[in-house]
Design an enzyme around this catalytic site. Sequence first.
Site, PDB file in Angstrom:
ATOM      1  N   ASN A 147       0.874  -1.179   0.000  1.00  0.00           N
ATOM      2  CA  ASN A 147       0.000   0.000   0.000  1.00  0.00           C
ATOM      3  C   ASN A 147       0.916   1.235   0.000  1.00  0.00           C
ATOM      4  O   ASN A 147       1.471   1.588   1.037  1.00  0.00           O
ATOM      5  CB  ASN A 147      -0.882  -0.049   1.261  1.00  0.00           C
ATOM      6  N   TRP A 148       1.044   1.833  -1.165  1.00  0.00           N
ATOM      7  CA  TRP A 148       1.993   2.968  -1.290  1.00  0.00           C
ATOM      8  C   TRP A 148       1.448   4.241  -0.642  1.00  0.00           C
ATOM      9  O   TRP A 148       2.175   5.205  -0.474  1.00  0.00           O
ATOM     10  CB  TRP A 148       2.301   3.247  -2.756  1.00  0.00           C
ATOM     11  N   LYS A 149       0.173   4.245  -0.346  1.00  0.00           N
ATOM     12  CA  LYS A 149      -0.483   5.446   0.201  1.00  0.00           C
ATOM     13  C   LYS A 149      -0.228   6.636  -0.729  1.00  0.00           C
ATOM     14  O   LYS A 149      -0.149   6.452  -1.938  1.00  0.00           O
ATOM     15  CB  LYS A 149      -0.023   5.695   1.640  1.00  0.00           C
ATOM     16  N   HIS A 188      -9.634   1.198   4.820  1.00  0.00           N
ATOM     17  CA  HIS A 188      -8.354   1.369   5.516  1.00  0.00           C
ATOM     18  C   HIS A 188      -8.564   2.323   6.691  1.00  0.00           C
ATOM     19  O   HIS A 188      -9.367   3.261   6.596  1.00  0.00           O
ATOM     20  CB  HIS A 188      -7.297   1.916   4.545  1.00  0.00           C
ATOM     21  N   GLU A 244      -6.960   4.741   7.687  1.00  0.00           N
ATOM     22  CA  GLU A 244      -6.744   6.161   7.351  1.00  0.00           C
ATOM     23  C   GLU A 244      -7.974   6.750   6.658  1.00  0.00           C
ATOM     24  O   GLU A 244      -8.271   7.939   6.809  1.00  0.00           O
ATOM     25  CB  GLU A 244      -5.475   6.305   6.497  1.00  0.00           C
ATOM     26  N   GLU A 293      -5.619  -5.044  10.630  1.00  0.00           N
ATOM     27  CA  GLU A 293      -4.577  -4.045  10.862  1.00  0.00           C
ATOM     28  C   GLU A 293      -4.879  -3.295  12.161  1.00  0.00           C
ATOM     29  O   GLU A 293      -5.713  -2.367  12.156  1.00  0.00           O
ATOM     30  CB  GLU A 293      -4.547  -3.031   9.723  1.00  0.00           C
ATOM     31  N   GLY A 324       2.172   2.274  10.701  1.00  0.00           N
ATOM     32  CA  GLY A 324       3.112   3.374  10.526  1.00  0.00           C
ATOM     33  C   GLY A 324       3.813   3.810  11.807  1.00  0.00           C
ATOM     34  O   GLY A 324       4.446   4.854  11.851  1.00  0.00           O
ATOM     35  N   SER A 345       3.160  -2.137  10.379  1.00  0.00           N
ATOM     36  CA  SER A 345       4.613  -2.158  10.613  1.00  0.00           C
ATOM     37  C   SER A 345       5.258  -3.509  10.301  1.00  0.00           C
ATOM     38  O   SER A 345       6.157  -3.954  11.010  1.00  0.00           O
ATOM     39  CB  SER A 345       4.943  -1.723  12.033  1.00  0.00           C
ATOM     40  N   GLY A 353       2.730  -1.106   4.292  1.00  0.00           N
ATOM     41  CA  GLY A 353       2.774   0.310   3.947  1.00  0.00           C
ATOM     42  C   GLY A 353       4.209   0.756   3.729  1.00  0.00           C
ATOM     43  O   GLY A 353       4.789   0.566   2.658  1.00  0.00           O
ATOM     44  N   GLY A 354       4.794   1.327   4.763  1.00  0.00           N
ATOM     45  CA  GLY A 354       6.137   1.908   4.673  1.00  0.00           C
ATOM     46  C   GLY A 354       7.157   1.032   3.968  1.00  0.00           C
ATOM     47  O   GLY A 354       7.877   1.497   3.068  1.00  0.00           O
TER      48      GLY A 354
END
Length: 249
Positions: free
Chosen positions: A8-10, A98, A100, A168, A174, A212, A233-234
């Site tokens: 997930n590149w966001k 998600h 976010e 999640e 993150g 994470s 993600g990251g």
Amino acid sequence: MKKLIAGNWKMNGNKEDALKLVGSIGAALFVEPELKKSCDILVCPPYLYLPVIKDLCTEQGVLMGAQDCSNHENGAFTGDIAADMITDFGAKYVILGHSERRQHHKESDEMISSKVSAAHKAGLIAIVCVGETEEDRERDKQDAIVKNQLKKALPDSVDQNNTVIAYEPVWAIGTGKTAKPSDVEKMHALVREQLKDQIDGGERIRLLYGGSMKPDNAKELLNTKNVDGGLIGGASLKAEDFIAIASAA
Ligand code: PGA
């Protein structure tokens, strides 16, 4: 079950970064072709980069997904993107619900459910995210919260082929904090039981862990019972880390 490793590149990177990242993932898969046998590799860039990376992804056997879609098929919804528009560019998946989106766009489970229906209508596989906040966990409410999200956010159209669930924990996203494998095992068992109750074929729906996930914790997490992959993600923004996670699957 074949694992799914989803990036997930966001809202990160630019056009050049997108091409470089997919290029490096492809180069790594060329060196280790057996990786694609053990897992499906999916990248979810910002919408605009789907057409940019489409050909490269197709050549390299990398799947594409979007990070959200509208719950409407078309019409006067300024700024929104319909599920059909996503399939137009060769994407097969869409992340929905998600944390976010739940937090910054106030998406309710009911809204997520109608987005999942729209995604299914367009032929997309929905990756539906659930998970408790830190406060929920401190109050030991995680089981009730996640069960309730599953009950409300999954429409009747859900089956094992068109839906993936990502657990999640919000406090792990993150933050560098990861849920303990024993907690992940408990939560995934709970999700599995709920899916079996709720959906025909619920025992075959893929369950991802997200929050994470990194090369150094991926092996333990991905080998936990009922963990069928990761939503990353990251660490998905660095081809080396993303591939290291896929290698741990
Ligand atoms: P993270 O994000 O790996 O950076 O914690 C996961 C996610 O938001 O899906």
